[in-house]
Design a protein around this motif. Sequence first.
Motif, short mmCIF file in Angstrom:
data_model
loop_
_atom_site.label_atom_id
_atom_site.label_comp_id
_atom_site.label_asym_id
_atom_site.label_seq_id
_atom_site.Cartn_x
_atom_site.Cartn_y
_atom_site.Cartn_z
N THR A 14 0.83 -1.21 0.00
CA THR A 14 0.00 0.00 0.00
C THR A 14 0.86 1.25 0.00
N ASN A 15 1.94 1.23 0.75
CA ASN A 15 2.80 2.41 0.86
C ASN A 15 3.69 2.64 -0.35
N THR A 16 3.68 1.73 -1.33
CA THR A 16 4.40 1.99 -2.58
C THR A 16 3.60 2.89 -3.51
N HIS A 17 2.29 3.00 -3.27
CA HIS A 17 1.37 3.77 -4.11
C HIS A 17 1.34 3.24 -5.54
N ASN A 18 1.56 1.94 -5.68
CA ASN A 18 1.52 1.27 -6.98
C ASN A 18 0.55 0.10 -6.84
N PHE A 19 -0.59 0.19 -7.54
CA PHE A 19 -1.60 -0.84 -7.34
C PHE A 19 -1.15 -2.22 -7.78
N ASN A 20 -0.23 -2.32 -8.72
CA ASN A 20 0.27 -3.66 -9.09
C ASN A 20 0.89 -4.36 -7.90
N ASN A 21 1.54 -3.61 -7.01
CA ASN A 21 2.10 -4.21 -5.80
C ASN A 21 0.99 -4.65 -4.85
N VAL A 22 -0.03 -3.82 -4.71
CA VAL A 22 -1.16 -4.16 -3.84
C VAL A 22 -1.89 -5.38 -4.40
N ALA A 43 -10.90 -4.00 -10.33
CA ALA A 43 -10.96 -2.69 -11.00
C ALA A 43 -11.51 -1.63 -10.05
N GLU A 44 -12.56 -1.96 -9.30
CA GLU A 44 -13.11 -1.00 -8.34
C GLU A 44 -12.13 -0.72 -7.20
N ILE A 45 -11.48 -1.77 -6.71
CA ILE A 45 -10.50 -1.61 -5.64
C ILE A 45 -9.34 -0.74 -6.11
N LYS A 46 -8.86 -1.00 -7.32
CA LYS A 46 -7.78 -0.20 -7.89
C LYS A 46 -8.19 1.27 -7.98
N HIS A 47 -9.36 1.53 -8.49
CA HIS A 47 -9.83 2.91 -8.63
C HIS A 47 -9.89 3.60 -7.27
N TYR A 48 -10.37 2.90 -6.26
CA TYR A 48 -10.47 3.49 -4.93
C TYR A 48 -9.09 3.83 -4.38
N PHE A 49 -8.16 2.88 -4.48
CA PHE A 49 -6.79 3.13 -4.01
C PHE A 49 -6.17 4.31 -4.75
N GLU A 50 -6.26 4.31 -6.07
CA GLU A 50 -5.61 5.36 -6.85
C GLU A 50 -6.23 6.73 -6.59
N THR A 51 -7.53 6.77 -6.36
CA THR A 51 -8.18 8.03 -5.99
C THR A 51 -7.66 8.52 -4.64
N ALA A 52 -7.53 7.60 -3.69
CA ALA A 52 -7.01 7.98 -2.37
C ALA A 52 -5.57 8.50 -2.48
N TRP A 53 -4.75 7.83 -3.26
CA TRP A 53 -3.35 8.27 -3.42
C TRP A 53 -3.27 9.62 -4.13
N ASP A 54 -4.21 9.89 -5.04
CA ASP A 54 -4.24 11.19 -5.71
C ASP A 54 -4.76 12.29 -4.79
N THR A 55 -5.52 11.91 -3.78
CA THR A 55 -6.10 12.88 -2.84
C THR A 55 -5.14 13.20 -1.70
N ILE A 56 -4.57 12.17 -1.09
CA ILE A 56 -3.62 12.33 0.01
C ILE A 56 -2.22 12.03 -0.54
N HIS A 57 -1.48 13.07 -0.82
CA HIS A 57 -0.16 12.90 -1.41
C HIS A 57 0.85 12.47 -0.36
N GLU A 58 1.80 11.64 -0.80
CA GLU A 58 2.86 11.12 0.07
C GLU A 58 2.27 10.40 1.29
N GLU A 59 1.14 9.74 1.09
CA GLU A 59 0.48 9.05 2.20
C GLU A 59 1.34 7.92 2.75
N VAL A 60 1.36 7.82 4.07
CA VAL A 60 1.97 6.69 4.77
C VAL A 60 0.88 6.04 5.59
N TYR A 61 0.68 4.73 5.38
CA TYR A 61 -0.37 3.95 6.03
C TYR A 61 0.29 3.01 7.02
N THR A 62 -0.24 2.95 8.26
CA THR A 62 0.31 2.06 9.28
C THR A 62 -0.83 1.35 10.00
#
Length: 125
Positions: A14-22, A43-62
């Motif tokens: 998740t912290n790579t911000h690359n959905f292929n890794n997720v 496809a829906e999961i990917k869209h949700y993740f990518e939207t979140a990464w575009d909204t919260i930049h440099e996000e770190v998830y723990t």
Amino acid sequence: MGYRKALQDYIDATNTHNFNNVKSVIEPGAVYWFTDKTCTSLAEIKHYFETAWDTIHEEVYTASDVRWVTIDDHSATCTYTYKYEGFYKGEFVTGSGRATNVFKTNENGEWKLIHEHLSNNSVKK
């Protein structure tokens, strides 16, 4: 203890911000329940993740306070407090919530995420 590694691999991916890794740690057919949306396809999961990464930049998830509530040879379920931090519209923000993850072994004996349920607690500036 492959389920514990699966959770850490998921957080790391998740912290790579690359959905292929997720995607590599998600079981096809996974279902995600977010606070505001249910996703039932990759496809829906990917869209949700990518939207979140575009909204919260440099996000770190723990994850903290992880509790494994069920464990057997083929599945494991945990609950935890998730936290994130990053930048929203240039301002530093943090937030947290509750999570439930269900992992299962696939035909190759790999632990994969089959279900995630997140509920958001707060957003702080």
